[in-house]
Motif scaffolding. Structure first.
Motif, PDB file in Angstrom:
ATOM      1  N   TYR A  19       0.824  -1.218   0.000  1.00  0.00           N
ATOM      2  CA  TYR A  19       0.000   0.000   0.000  1.00  0.00           C
ATOM      3  C   TYR A  19       0.851   1.258   0.000  1.00  0.00           C
ATOM      4  O   TYR A  19       2.032   1.225   0.358  1.00  0.00           O
ATOM      5  N   ASP A  20       0.233   2.366  -0.402  1.00  0.00           N
ATOM      6  CA  ASP A  20       0.941   3.654  -0.435  1.00  0.00           C
ATOM      7  C   ASP A  20       0.887   4.355   0.916  1.00  0.00           C
ATOM      8  O   ASP A  20       1.833   5.022   1.318  1.00  0.00           O
ATOM      9  N   TYR A  21      -0.245   4.217   1.583  1.00  0.00           N
ATOM     10  CA  TYR A  21      -0.452   4.948   2.835  1.00  0.00           C
ATOM     11  C   TYR A  21      -1.039   4.037   3.902  1.00  0.00           C
ATOM     12  O   TYR A  21      -1.753   3.081   3.593  1.00  0.00           O
ATOM     13  N   ALA A  22      -0.732   4.363   5.160  1.00  0.00           N
ATOM     14  CA  ALA A  22      -1.343   3.694   6.302  1.00  0.00           C
ATOM     15  C   ALA A  22      -2.054   4.752   7.138  1.00  0.00           C
ATOM     16  O   ALA A  22      -1.461   5.783   7.470  1.00  0.00           O
ATOM     17  N   VAL A  23      -3.330   4.514   7.430  1.00  0.00           N
ATOM     18  CA  VAL A  23      -4.123   5.467   8.203  1.00  0.00           C
ATOM     19  C   VAL A  23      -4.667   4.749   9.439  1.00  0.00           C
ATOM     20  O   VAL A  23      -5.342   3.722   9.321  1.00  0.00           O
ATOM     21  N   VAL A  24      -4.351   5.282  10.603  1.00  0.00           N
ATOM     22  CA  VAL A  24      -4.811   4.676  11.845  1.00  0.00           C
ATOM     23  C   VAL A  24      -6.267   5.084  12.093  1.00  0.00           C
ATOM     24  O   VAL A  24      -6.614   6.250  12.036  1.00  0.00           O
ATOM     25  N   ASN A  82     -10.109  12.732   8.235  1.00  0.00           N
ATOM     26  CA  ASN A  82      -9.205  13.864   7.974  1.00  0.00           C
ATOM     27  C   ASN A  82      -7.972  13.413   7.211  1.00  0.00           C
ATOM     28  O   ASN A  82      -7.550  14.055   6.253  1.00  0.00           O
ATOM     29  N   ARG A  83      -7.398  12.296   7.659  1.00  0.00           N
ATOM     30  CA  ARG A  83      -6.157  11.834   7.034  1.00  0.00           C
ATOM     31  C   ARG A  83      -6.394  11.369   5.604  1.00  0.00           C
ATOM     32  O   ARG A  83      -5.625  11.681   4.701  1.00  0.00           O
ATOM     33  N   ALA A 123      -6.911  14.319   3.453  1.00  0.00           N
ATOM     34  CA  ALA A 123      -5.622  14.990   3.213  1.00  0.00           C
ATOM     35  C   ALA A 123      -4.821  14.247   2.151  1.00  0.00           C
ATOM     36  O   ALA A 123      -4.175  14.863   1.293  1.00  0.00           O
ATOM     37  N   ILE A 124      -4.865  12.915   2.190  1.00  0.00           N
ATOM     38  CA  ILE A 124      -4.138  12.106   1.203  1.00  0.00           C
ATOM     39  C   ILE A 124      -4.657  12.402  -0.209  1.00  0.00           C
ATOM     40  O   ILE A 124      -3.878  12.577  -1.149  1.00  0.00           O
ATOM     41  N   THR A 144      -6.185  15.159  -1.262  1.00  0.00           N
ATOM     42  CA  THR A 144      -5.744  16.520  -1.624  1.00  0.00           C
ATOM     43  C   THR A 144      -4.271  16.531  -2.020  1.00  0.00           C
ATOM     44  O   THR A 144      -3.884  17.112  -3.044  1.00  0.00           O
ATOM     45  N   ALA A 145      -3.432  15.878  -1.201  1.00  0.00           N
ATOM     46  CA  ALA A 145      -1.989  15.879  -1.461  1.00  0.00           C
ATOM     47  C   ALA A 145      -1.669  15.179  -2.783  1.00  0.00           C
ATOM     48  O   ALA A 145      -0.825  15.647  -3.558  1.00  0.00           O
ATOM     49  N   CYS A 180      -1.846  17.281  -5.653  1.00  0.00           N
ATOM     50  CA  CYS A 180      -0.756  18.272  -5.715  1.00  0.00           C
ATOM     51  C   CYS A 180       0.567  17.657  -6.143  1.00  0.00           C
ATOM     52  O   CYS A 180       1.553  18.376  -6.301  1.00  0.00           O
ATOM     53  N   LYS A 181       0.634  16.336  -6.311  1.00  0.00           N
ATOM     54  CA  LYS A 181       1.906  15.725  -6.683  1.00  0.00           C
ATOM     55  C   LYS A 181       2.396  16.323  -7.993  1.00  0.00           C
ATOM     56  O   LYS A 181       1.643  16.497  -8.934  1.00  0.00           O
ATOM     57  N   ASP A 190       8.559  17.841  -5.042  1.00  0.00           N
ATOM     58  CA  ASP A 190       7.624  16.736  -4.855  1.00  0.00           C
ATOM     59  C   ASP A 190       6.182  17.149  -5.146  1.00  0.00           C
ATOM     60  O   ASP A 190       5.393  16.364  -5.653  1.00  0.00           O
ATOM     61  N   TYR A 191       5.862  18.376  -4.773  1.00  0.00           N
ATOM     62  CA  TYR A 191       4.479  18.844  -4.891  1.00  0.00           C
ATOM     63  C   TYR A 191       4.431  20.237  -5.511  1.00  0.00           C
ATOM     64  O   TYR A 191       5.364  21.031  -5.359  1.00  0.00           O
ATOM     65  N   ALA A 192       3.308  20.519  -6.170  1.00  0.00           N
ATOM     66  CA  ALA A 192       3.035  21.855  -6.685  1.00  0.00           C
ATOM     67  C   ALA A 192       1.715  22.325  -6.082  1.00  0.00           C
ATOM     68  O   ALA A 192       0.718  21.609  -6.140  1.00  0.00           O
ATOM     69  N   ALA A 217      -2.525  19.581   4.085  1.00  0.00           N
ATOM     70  CA  ALA A 217      -2.885  18.220   3.664  1.00  0.00           C
ATOM     71  C   ALA A 217      -1.644  17.430   3.265  1.00  0.00           C
ATOM     72  O   ALA A 217      -1.522  16.235   3.575  1.00  0.00           O
ATOM     73  N   ILE A 218      -0.704  18.081   2.588  1.00  0.00           N
ATOM     74  CA  ILE A 218       0.533  17.413   2.179  1.00  0.00           C
ATOM     75  C   ILE A 218       1.304  16.927   3.408  1.00  0.00           C
ATOM     76  O   ILE A 218       1.797  15.793   3.444  1.00  0.00           O
ATOM     77  N   THR A 263       0.085  16.236   6.426  1.00  0.00           N
ATOM     78  CA  THR A 263      -0.674  15.117   7.011  1.00  0.00           C
ATOM     79  C   THR A 263      -0.460  13.838   6.203  1.00  0.00           C
ATOM     80  O   THR A 263      -0.192  12.768   6.761  1.00  0.00           O
ATOM     81  N   ALA A 264      -0.574  13.943   4.873  1.00  0.00           N
ATOM     82  CA  ALA A 264      -0.442  12.760   4.007  1.00  0.00           C
ATOM     83  C   ALA A 264       0.961  12.172   4.102  1.00  0.00           C
ATOM     84  O   ALA A 264       1.126  10.943   4.144  1.00  0.00           O
ATOM     85  N   CYS A 317       1.409   9.859   6.769  1.00  0.00           N
ATOM     86  CA  CYS A 317       0.700   8.583   6.570  1.00  0.00           C
ATOM     87  C   CYS A 317       1.402   7.688   5.556  1.00  0.00           C
ATOM     88  O   CYS A 317       0.964   6.559   5.324  1.00  0.00           O
ATOM     89  N   ARG A 327       3.361   4.928   3.814  1.00  0.00           N
ATOM     90  CA  ARG A 327       3.553   3.595   4.375  1.00  0.00           C
ATOM     91  C   ARG A 327       4.943   3.399   4.975  1.00  0.00           C
ATOM     92  O   ARG A 327       5.076   2.926   6.101  1.00  0.00           O
TER      93      ARG A 327
END
Lengths: 211, 211
Positions: A161-166, A175-176, A179-180, A182-183, A186-187, B162-164, B179-180, B182-183, B186, B188
């Motif tokens: 996986y790319d992200y882990a959210v508790v 929220n997390r 945020a992921i 949204t982020a 923005c990549k 990394d981000y724009a 958000a960036i 926070t993400a 998260c 992994r």
């Protein structure tokens, strides 16, 4: 045309995927929810195309054979799967779509859709997970051992996986995840793809200075 | 011990880095702001260690020679730089730190701190950037050409980030940067590093089931 994101929300059994996904959809109404196809009969109040795409076994088999499903599984005698065209259509309209699914299904989706954003929902702590599995006191040691090994297997899949959210609190987890999303928009690479398309339709510097 | 993130906020001249950074700090009080070192004299009300670390030229040269600066530059006869120890200390305390800096300085930081999160603040549109550069009508064509080429150079550096984040509205830009952060927490890999440290201090399954 801007393309949407496929967000795959998964995690071990009982972690609260469904609850978090429902809360997230309530908070982000523009987020599309991936509707599954199934061969089971509609329950009262369930609508085709909203709760599920209801299919006959023949229709479902045809979808399996024509690679029209990102993944599928059999459960208590019925088939369940993720129709590819619904996901594709949503993404090409520039909308984000979320797919809530168990860990094995998520891996199958990743094979066909590696560009998806794979989010693993975690129990608040490993300690708590262990306690939930071992702490009831009514199961045999064999049952506990089996559950522990399934949990370890499922947790191991986190590596894909790319992200882990508790999931400590539903609101924090939402929220997390929000945020992921949204982020990810923005990549830099994703941003540049959209920018070049915008640039192609922008008047040149010469035209601007002539105004 | 959880390690903080270094967030580097940069972007082309005049895009509004300072304004966005100030708004972000007001919104995220726990975010530490990287304090620069400088050889210029303190202005009234400026405090050492808050606005700047005020240094003599001898002290600054010593920092340059001992690799104690992540980057530095000379501007109107004075030196400005980013002290490495302040950044390192903040990160090792598990706190996130933001560094607002022009594009060339950000690239130097990236050489020494590739694990930083590099965020490029963008003008609302390329059209608007062109208009801001060419549209005043009072400059010579040579000045306009120079500004355009600087802008193109600065925009090209986006590829190293990394981000724009588009600075269309300060509030939206702050939302995206927040958000960036926070993400990124998260992600992994980052999550797993922290989890393994937690796991080492968790009682084993056997101990839990014995309770």
């Amino acid at each position: 045309m801007k393309r949407g994101l496929l967000i795959v929300l998964s995690g071990p059994s009982g972690v609260g995927k469904g609850t978090v996904c429902a809360a997230l959809r309530a908070r982000l109404p523009e987020l599309v929810y991936s509707v599954s196809a199934t061969t089971r009969s509609p329950r009262e109040g369930e609508r085709d195309g909203v709760n599920y795409f209801f299919k006959s076994r023949e229709q479902f088999h045809h979808m399996m054979q024509t690679d029209a499903l990102l993944e599928y599984a059999e459960y208590v005698g019925n088939y369940y799967g993720t129709p590819r065209d619904f996901v594709e259509k949503t993404l090409s309209e520039g909308k984000d779509i979320i797919l809530e699914i168990e860990v094995q299904g998520a891996l199958k989706v990743k094979e066909k859709f590696p560009e998806g954003i794979f989010v693993f929902l975690m129990p608040p702590s490993l300690n708590e997970l262990k306690q939930r599995i071992t702490g009831r006191g009514t199961e045999t040691q064999a049952t506990i051992d089996h559950r522990l090994s399934v949990a370890v297997e499922e947790m191991n899949l986190l590596y894909h996986y790319d992200y882990a959210v508790v999931n400590d609190q539903i609101d924090s987890a939402c929220n997390r995840i929000s945020a992921i999303i949204t982020a990810e928009h923005c990549k830099r690479e994703r941003f540049l793809n959209e920018l070049f398309q915008e640039f192609a339709s922008v008047p040149s510097a010469e035209n601007v200075s002539e105004r």
